[in-house]
Design an enzyme around this catalytic site. Structure first.
Site, PDB file in Angstrom:
ATOM      1  CG  ASP A  72      -2.153   1.137   1.244  1.00 27.80           C
ATOM      2  OD1 ASP A  72      -1.745   2.093   0.356  1.00 27.80           O
ATOM      3  OD2 ASP A  72      -2.599   1.537   2.116  1.00 27.80           O
ATOM      4  CE1 TYR A  87      -4.362  -2.681  11.034  1.00 24.13           C
ATOM      5  CE2 TYR A  87      -5.117  -0.023  10.923  1.00 24.13           C
ATOM      6  CZ  TYR A  87      -5.259  -1.011  11.175  1.00 24.13           C
ATOM      7  OH  TYR A  87      -5.685  -1.367   9.856  1.00 24.13           O
ATOM      8  CE  LYS A 145      -5.900  -7.482  10.258  1.00 23.28           C
ATOM      9  NZ  LYS A 145      -5.189  -7.197  12.334  1.00 23.28           N
TER      10      LYS A 145
HETATM   11  C1  F6R Z   1      -8.161  -0.506   6.856  1.00 22.77           C
HETATM   12  C2  F6R Z   1      -7.735   0.812   6.803  1.00 22.77           C
HETATM   13  C3  F6R Z   1      -8.543   1.508   6.956  1.00 22.77           C
HETATM   14  C4  F6R Z   1      -8.113   2.915   8.122  1.00 22.77           C
HETATM   15  C5  F6R Z   1      -9.431   3.817   8.333  1.00 22.77           C
HETATM   16  C6  F6R Z   1      -9.048   4.305   9.196  1.00 22.77           C
HETATM   17  O1  F6R Z   1      -6.948  -1.014   6.755  1.00 22.77           O
HETATM   18  O2  F6R Z   1      -6.404   1.069   6.317  1.00 22.77           O
HETATM   19  O3  F6R Z   1      -9.433   0.582   7.357  1.00 22.77           O
HETATM   20  O4  F6R Z   1      -7.632   2.221   9.016  1.00 22.77           O
HETATM   21  O5  F6R Z   1      -9.570   4.185   7.310  1.00 22.77           O
HETATM   22  O6  F6R Z   1      -7.749   5.629   8.496  1.00 22.77           O
HETATM   23  P1  F6R Z   1      -6.816   7.237   9.340  1.00 22.77           P
HETATM   24  O7  F6R Z   1      -5.964   6.184  10.893  1.00 22.77           O
HETATM   25  O8  F6R Z   1      -5.601   6.948   8.923  1.00 22.77           O
HETATM   26  O9  F6R Z   1      -7.588   7.971   9.222  1.00 22.77           O
HETATM   27 MG    MG Z   2      -4.269   2.442   3.297  1.00 22.45          MG
HETATM   28 MG    MG Z   3      -4.790  -2.262   1.815  1.00 27.05          MG
END
Ligand code: F6R
Ligand code: MG
Ligand code: MG
Length: 413
Positions: free
Chosen positions: A50, A267, A270
């Site tokens: 990613d 975190y 994923k």
């Molecule tokens: C799951 C993922 C998204 C983010 C969510 C919050 O893999 O990437 O669900 O966890 O959109 O993202 P932030 O913390 O970047 O606002």
């Molecule tokens: Mg992403």
């Molecule tokens: Mg992804």
């Protein structure tokens, strides 16, 4: 042909008694001469990262594809790889490469790392979201494993005709492939070949990784089927990384088992998994490899990597995450290996079959939406949210630490 090119000569005695069939096979596949088969060793590497995406964690936009395609085209011209196909699983850029350098090769991993770096820089310029998200280290150290990107690799001796399906999923994690891999290679209710094809009666061997304690075990089915299930049902901890045919150790599946959260200690998105499977002619048919996805099933991931969500099989055109950053999606691309390459058309373009772009999976998609809505109605209540143990590496720990201070011991009098 480059000096390092590995060829191995193996003499194979056809299992077929049927002379006509033998003759047809010889005509079809130019690797055969007088019963002597020149088996070429080729490696399929599927490396993903990613590097930033459009409109949140939704989809890889075209400028990033363009960078990856340019970079891999150059590597193909230079003879580092034989050919390639670039695609996406939601916000993950996926590099599918055929080459002759073997698994865990530093040239190939460096190529992937530099491609992701360049794409991440572009993502930064475009102010795409979470640019460089999975590039956890600054300098390349010989192998992308442990540096953020996910890797599935398989070195094979090309069979007379070698059908492959690669899978890539977004908003989920490595253990999500345990269920379909079990169905494909161990469950006779899914794979008729386990009962009908004599060359599959021997069963298959599974390498299971314990991602918490960093160790592995090889377990054979059908003899140890129940023991296998006792482990791989715990999808947050155990992940099947490889599958071989028991009779001859022919490699037939390889998946990524990286745990980004454990690498970074917090975190960071994923560890969306990738997997390579090999089918037909003494292995599960491609249709048996795809059959587990006719129904949706629940996987860990979805919003903030913290929820159970239904896995939705989609074609490339729908490989993008929307509702509650999902539902978690999976794409499956089928192709044939031909003399060290992904088989191509006359213009040199890889022939890729978009397997889930098919009405046969529309009930699974419908189930995914339906079951996903049921879970979402539960909001932050388990089992919609992952268990406390599985939330260990998510940002909820900061919230819980703050709340910890609010508690006072119960009066026991
Ligand atoms: C799951 C993922 C998204 C983010 C969510 C919050 O893999 O990437 O669900 O966890 O959109 O993202 P932030 O913390 O970047 O606002
Ligand atoms: Mg992403
Ligand atoms: Mg992804």
């Amino acid at each position: 042909m480059r000096f390092s090119t590995l060829w191995s000569l193996s003499i194979s005695f056809f299992p077929y008694q049927n002379r006509v069939l033998m003759k047809n096979l010889n005509a079809m596949h130019n690797g055969f001469t007088l019963g002597i088969y020149v088996a070429k060793k080729v490696t399929i590497s599927l490396i993903k990262c990613d590097v930033g995406s459009l409109a949140g964690h939704h989809v890889v936009p075209k400028p990033l594809f363009d960078i990856a395609e340019k970079k891999l085209e150059k590597a193909q011209d230079e003879g580092i790889i034989n050919n390639f196909f670039v695609f996406n699983a939601g916000d993950d850029l996926e590099l599918l490469m055929a080459h002759e350098n073997g698994e865990q090769n530093s040239d190939i991993h460096k190529l992937a790392w530099e491609t992701f770096k360049e794409a991440a820089n572009k993502a930064l310029q475009l102010k795409l979201y979470a640019a460089g998200q999975d590039l956890l280290k600054d300098a390349f150290s010989g192998n992308v494993r442990g540096m953020g990107p996910g890797v599935a690799e398989m070195e094979i001796e090309e069979r007379a005709s070698d059908p492959i399906v690669v899978f890539a999923a977004d908003k989920t994690s490595a253990g999500s492939f345990n269920y379909p891999l079990f169905r494909m290679f161990a469950d006779p209710m899914n794979t008729a070949g386990l009962v009908i094809d004599p060359s599959m009666l021997c069963g298959f061997k599974f390498e299971v990784i314990d991602t918490v304690e960093d160790k592995s075990a090889v377990i054979q089915c059908p003899t140890e089927m129940y023991e296998l299930l006792s482990l791989i049902g715990t999808v947050g901890r155990y992940a099947i990384s490889r599958v071989w045919r028991a009779s001859d150790d022919l490699i037939c599946a390889s998946s990524s088992v990286s745990k980004l959260s454990l690498i970074a200690g917090k975190y960071v998105g994923k560890d969306d998994p990738v997997m390579i499977t090999r089918g037909q002619h003494g292995l599960p048919a491609i249709g048996e490899i795809l059959a587990p996805f006719m129904h949706s099933y629940f996987v860990q991931g979805w919003m903030r990597g913290s929820h159970w969500g239904p896995l939705m099989p989609v074609g490339l055109k729908n490989s993008k995450c929307t509702a509650f950053d999902g539902p978690p999606r999976i794409v499956a691309l089928g192709f044939q290996m031909a003399n060290g390459k992904i088989s191509c058309d006359d213009d040199g373009k890889p022939l890729i079959a978009d397997m889930f772009d098919d009405p046969a999976f529309s009930i699974a998609r419908h189930e995914a939406v339906h079951n996903g809505m049921m879970l979402r109605r539960m909001g932050e209540f388990e089992p919609a949210r992952l268990s406390a143990e599985d939330m260990e590496y998510t940002t909820i720990q900061t919230v819980l630490a703050k709340m910890e201070k609010r508690f006072t011991p119960l009066d026991k009098s």
